[in-house]
Design a protein around this motif. Sequence first.
Motif, short mmCIF file in Angstrom:
data_model
loop_
_atom_site.label_atom_id
_atom_site.label_comp_id
_atom_site.label_asym_id
_atom_site.label_seq_id
_atom_site.Cartn_x
_atom_site.Cartn_y
_atom_site.Cartn_z
N LEU A 116 0.82 -1.20 0.00
CA LEU A 116 0.00 0.00 0.00
C LEU A 116 0.86 1.26 0.00
N GLY A 117 1.99 1.23 0.71
CA GLY A 117 2.88 2.38 0.70
C GLY A 117 3.44 2.65 -0.69
N LEU A 118 3.85 1.60 -1.39
CA LEU A 118 4.39 1.76 -2.74
C LEU A 118 3.30 2.20 -3.72
N LEU A 119 2.11 1.65 -3.59
CA LEU A 119 1.01 2.08 -4.46
C LEU A 119 0.68 3.55 -4.23
N GLY A 120 0.71 3.98 -2.96
CA GLY A 120 0.46 5.38 -2.68
C GLY A 120 1.52 6.28 -3.28
N LEU A 121 2.78 5.91 -3.15
CA LEU A 121 3.86 6.71 -3.71
C LEU A 121 3.80 6.74 -5.23
N ALA A 122 3.61 5.58 -5.84
CA ALA A 122 3.62 5.51 -7.30
C ALA A 122 2.44 6.25 -7.91
N SER A 123 1.29 6.26 -7.24
CA SER A 123 0.12 6.94 -7.80
C SER A 123 0.33 8.44 -7.89
N HIS A 124 1.23 9.00 -7.07
CA HIS A 124 1.51 10.43 -7.13
C HIS A 124 2.54 10.77 -8.21
N ARG A 125 3.10 9.74 -8.85
CA ARG A 125 4.10 9.99 -9.87
C ARG A 125 3.48 10.51 -11.16
#
Length: 474
Positions: A364-373
């Motif tokens: 979930l942390g990686l999905l959150g970070l990547a979605s802001h890319r």
Amino acid sequence: LLAVAPAQLAATRALAGRLPAALDGAARRRPRTSALWALLAVAALLQTGRTAACLTDDALAWGPVLPDYFSHHMCMPAYLGAAELNAAGEPNVYDAAHYPGVARDARPHTDVAGMERYYEDPYQYPPQFLLLPHVALALTSDFALLRTGWFALQALGFLAAGALLARWVGGARGRAAALLFPLVFLSMGTMFNFQYGQFHLAALVLAVGGMLAFERRRDAAGGALLAAAILAKMFPAVLLVPLAVQRRWRALGATAAFTAAYTAAALAVLGTAPFEAFALEHLPRLLDGRAFQFAEAWPEFADVLAAGNQSPVGLVQKLERLGVDVPAAAGRALNAAYTLAVLAVAVLGSRRATTRGGRAILWLGLLGLASHRSPGAWAEYLSVSSLWLLSLTAVDLRGPRARTALLAAAWLLLFFLPGIVPLPALPPVPAMMALSIVGLVAVVALNTWAALHAAPAHAPAPARAVATGLPSPT
């Protein structure tokens, strides 16, 4: 009601027998906590019912999440409109001239009854995603029915994903995540996903579902789910990094195989034209942010759009609105640096996450970070993954006071203020941009901390797991 009530009662009895034994007698042991959770569940039902009412009758003034100028905005027509264009033989479904959101004078035609007033946003997704709206249009051309059905699928899918993830994590962390899930479900970010018909929430569900399937050694199912998420929104591709670090070659192979299968199916149904348009024209515009230049067509919304865009490119836009002189290439450079940083966090976090709770938080942390890319990362619906992550870190509230205070503040920020917009009334531009920057920094910091430090390994992996490259069962 007569049809639903018996099924509801039967489902209640069936589900009650599957609840963890640790919850037996909770109402007697902790009456206040149990009463609070009951109120939370009722609030989730009321919030969901309000959104459902809005989707089935858009004349209801109290239906939208917030009564603002975007109260009847929807992303879903972009998907259906692009499928219509493709079916009509249009070679470039990405052409801005088809969409009023980026070409103010555009007057799109649609045969989907009731969709005209919502037809604004451009189609931004890979060509393979068009298979889904093609299937939808083959079933019905009634927009009210389509958006109601899509809402039901998203809501049920999100509930199922939340329950399955909490059950798989297990222990105190899993129980806390399950009990807090109604709070995640009734949040503004979740409701905006439902109201807009955005595929973001579905991409999260598919990605998490795929990773859970991989954990259960169901590589074919996991590959099918994760490949679908990647070909829809692209940002779930960040989860390929943990799979590679953990040497999950079968999982990676299954994902690649289903990516190829979906692509072959899309070529057969759609033809080669949308693939050529995406690769030659639209993908470069996606990467540098030109595909999201809504403010050029609608300058009166420039402040709102800059505040709502929670990406590195959006940060540059906010600084420009504040009067800061920013080089023209700053947005692209910052986005590239952010992408490299997310990949570094993915590699480092994947080496730490050996417990079930740690892996779930990492995903979930990686999905959150990547979605802001993405150069167009709109704040209203991006907060869902971060709130879902916070439900898994609830047991960490018992730690140091500073960490407890920061996590509690993150809950409040993400729940009530997923973005500066949309709001019923806008604050002054300096305050709006400053608050938006604070929100962006807080979300990125939370997801980075979670991916790197939350639920670290408490014990080394068994020798068998290390030797085979498989994660520890703990």
